[in-house]
Design a protein around this motif. Structure first.
Motif, short mmCIF file in Angstrom:
data_model
loop_
_atom_site.label_atom_id
_atom_site.label_comp_id
_atom_site.label_asym_id
_atom_site.label_seq_id
_atom_site.Cartn_x
_atom_site.Cartn_y
_atom_site.Cartn_z
N LEU A 192 0.87 -1.18 0.00
CA LEU A 192 0.00 0.00 0.00
C LEU A 192 0.90 1.22 0.00
N GLY A 193 0.64 2.15 -0.90
CA GLY A 193 1.39 3.39 -0.92
C GLY A 193 0.64 4.48 -0.18
N ASP A 194 1.35 5.53 0.18
CA ASP A 194 0.75 6.65 0.91
C ASP A 194 1.53 7.90 0.53
N THR A 195 0.82 8.98 0.21
CA THR A 195 1.52 10.20 -0.22
C THR A 195 2.49 10.72 0.82
N GLY A 196 2.22 10.46 2.08
CA GLY A 196 3.09 10.97 3.13
C GLY A 196 4.13 9.98 3.60
N ASN A 197 4.01 8.72 3.18
CA ASN A 197 4.93 7.68 3.65
C ASN A 197 4.88 6.52 2.68
N LYS A 198 5.58 6.66 1.57
CA LYS A 198 5.51 5.66 0.52
C LYS A 198 5.81 4.26 1.05
N GLY A 199 4.91 3.31 0.71
CA GLY A 199 5.12 1.95 1.14
C GLY A 199 4.75 1.73 2.59
N VAL A 200 3.55 2.15 2.99
CA VAL A 200 3.10 1.93 4.36
C VAL A 200 3.08 0.45 4.67
N VAL A 201 2.59 -0.32 3.72
CA VAL A 201 2.59 -1.79 3.85
C VAL A 201 3.40 -2.34 2.70
N MET A 202 4.36 -3.19 3.01
CA MET A 202 5.15 -3.81 1.96
C MET A 202 5.63 -5.18 2.43
N ASP A 203 5.06 -6.21 1.86
CA ASP A 203 5.46 -7.58 2.19
C ASP A 203 6.55 -8.00 1.21
N LEU A 204 7.79 -7.69 1.58
CA LEU A 204 8.91 -7.93 0.67
C LEU A 204 9.06 -9.41 0.32
N ALA A 205 8.88 -10.26 1.31
CA ALA A 205 9.06 -11.70 1.08
C ALA A 205 8.05 -12.23 0.06
N ALA A 206 6.79 -11.83 0.22
CA ALA A 206 5.76 -12.30 -0.70
C ALA A 206 5.95 -11.72 -2.09
N LEU A 207 6.32 -10.43 -2.18
CA LEU A 207 6.56 -9.83 -3.48
C LEU A 207 7.73 -10.51 -4.20
N GLU A 208 8.77 -10.79 -3.45
CA GLU A 208 9.94 -11.45 -4.05
C GLU A 208 9.59 -12.85 -4.54
N LEU A 209 8.78 -13.56 -3.76
CA LEU A 209 8.38 -14.91 -4.14
C LEU A 209 7.59 -14.91 -5.45
N LEU A 210 6.82 -13.87 -5.67
CA LEU A 210 6.02 -13.77 -6.89
C LEU A 210 6.81 -13.21 -8.07
N GLY A 211 8.01 -12.69 -7.80
CA GLY A 211 8.81 -12.11 -8.86
C GLY A 211 8.50 -10.65 -9.11
N PRO A 261 8.71 -6.47 -8.48
CA PRO A 261 9.82 -5.56 -8.18
C PRO A 261 9.81 -5.14 -6.72
N LEU A 262 10.99 -4.93 -6.15
CA LEU A 262 11.10 -4.59 -4.74
C LEU A 262 11.62 -3.19 -4.51
N HIS A 263 12.26 -2.59 -5.50
CA HIS A 263 12.92 -1.30 -5.29
C HIS A 263 12.44 -0.25 -6.30
N GLU A 264 11.16 -0.29 -6.61
CA GLU A 264 10.60 0.64 -7.60
C GLU A 264 9.41 1.39 -7.01
N ARG A 265 9.57 1.88 -5.77
CA ARG A 265 8.42 2.47 -5.08
C ARG A 265 7.75 3.57 -5.88
N GLY A 266 8.53 4.43 -6.48
CA GLY A 266 7.94 5.53 -7.22
C GLY A 266 7.12 5.11 -8.41
N LYS A 267 7.33 3.86 -8.87
CA LYS A 267 6.62 3.36 -10.04
C LYS A 267 5.51 2.38 -9.67
N MET A 268 5.43 2.00 -8.41
CA MET A 268 4.47 0.99 -7.98
C MET A 268 3.04 1.54 -8.02
N PRO A 269 2.05 0.65 -8.22
CA PRO A 269 0.65 1.09 -8.09
C PRO A 269 0.36 1.43 -6.63
#
Length: 310
Positions: free
Chosen positions: A192-211, A213-221
């Motif tokens: 989940l992104g937030d204008t005041g705190n990008k990436g309020v919720v980020m499950d890195l392990a699950a995202l990595e498992l699915l393939g 991106p992990l370091h593209e916050r500015g481009k994420m939905p």
């Protein structure tokens, strides 16, 4: 001693660290109370000022022209600390103002102004001691006031988190609490992104498992949901003014998530159909549209089947 040095002396007396005991912070304090070099600490104002207005004051009234790229230094290295310490308030006229609003402003705190009025008078030492004895409670009071404006959101697992105030965050909350249970039941919130705190919720392990991106916050939905039973990854954009899944954004997200094994479902969420109507000509095919004011319905911008990856 000039007014800048006097302001720095006050900042030091209030217990701010040496990183705030500088010209930038001194000028910021002077701008907040509109005190000129020839003015008196016993005649102070309390305007609502944005960072741009503070920079203008430094240039016009103290002949201290700061470069445009110094705005973030004023914001992050002075004003943020002033607000945290109770010396200044942010958006006292409208605490729910979103962080990216051009109307974002600051004001000297009433208690701090009363203290400053005693500077250079016999009452200063006693007033300072009284102020310092209660500054902790003052800071907590102002923080509590700010927190009231935060947008609470409850995740599917029952945990609660808060986002920056504003319509964008309210729509993200609706995506999680209204859209997900209806159209992505049982889905896991991975981002989940937030204008005041990008990436309020980020499950890195699950995202990595699915393939993903992990370091593209500015481009994420704005939101990423994963439905394990269907192996679908929902990429959701929260749109209150800009940013629908148009053809360009569809291509960007498709490329960004090109290594994801799950099926991709593209969704644009709007607060209501009036805002949606402005973007209908550019919505990409093979995507979904959802409006928070009609949460039980979905609009399918595709021709061969209903919601799903393509």
């Amino acid at each position: 001693m000039g007014k800048i040095d006097e302001a720095i002396e006050i900042i030091a007396a209030l217990g701010y660290p040496r990183t705030q005991q500088n010209e930038r912070s001194g000028l910021t304090l002077l701008a907040l109370v509109q005190l000129k070099e020839e003015g008196s600490w016993q005649t102070l104002s309390e305007p609502l000022l944005g960072v741009r207005a503070i920079l203008d004051y430094c240039r016009n009234d103290y002949n201290k022209p700061y470069a445009e790229n110094s705005r973030e230094s004023f914001r992050k290295e002075t004003l943020h600390q002033f607000v945290s310490g109770g010396l200044a308030l942010q958006n006292p006229d409208k605490p729910s103002r979103p962080p990216n609003s051009p109307q974002w402003n600051y004001q000297i705190a009433p208690d701090a102004k009363q203290l400053l009025l005693t500077y250079k008078t016999p009452a200063w030492d006693e007033a300072l001691a009284a102020y310092l004895s209660q500054i902790g409670s003052l800071a907590e009071k102002y923080k509590a006031h700010r927190d009231l404006a935060m947008i609470p959101c409850r995740l599917p697992d029952g945990s609660l988190f808060e986002m920056s105030p504003g319509g964008h965050s309210e729509l993200i909350r609706d995506i999680i609490q209204e859209f997900a249970p209806r159209f992505a039941p049982g889905a896991q919130v991975l981002y989940l992104g937030d204008t005041g705190n990008k990436g309020v919720v980020m499950d890195l392990a699950a995202l990595e498992l699915l393939g993903a991106p992990l370091h593209e916050r500015g481009k994420m939905p704005d939101a990423i949901l994963y439905a394990k039973d269907k192996d679908w990854l929902y990429l959701v954009e929260s749109v209150t003014s800009v940013g629908p899944v148009d053809g360009k954004r569809h291509a960007e997200l498709s490329y960004l998530f090109r290594n994801v094994s799950a099926g991709l479902v593209f969704v644009t969420a709007f607060p209501n159909r009036q805002i949606m109507a402005r973007f209908l000509p550019v919505i990409a095919w093979e995507t979904e549209v959802w409006c928070a004011d009609n949460p039980t319905h979905l609009i399918h911008f595709n021709g061969d089947r209903f919601m799903g990856p393509h």
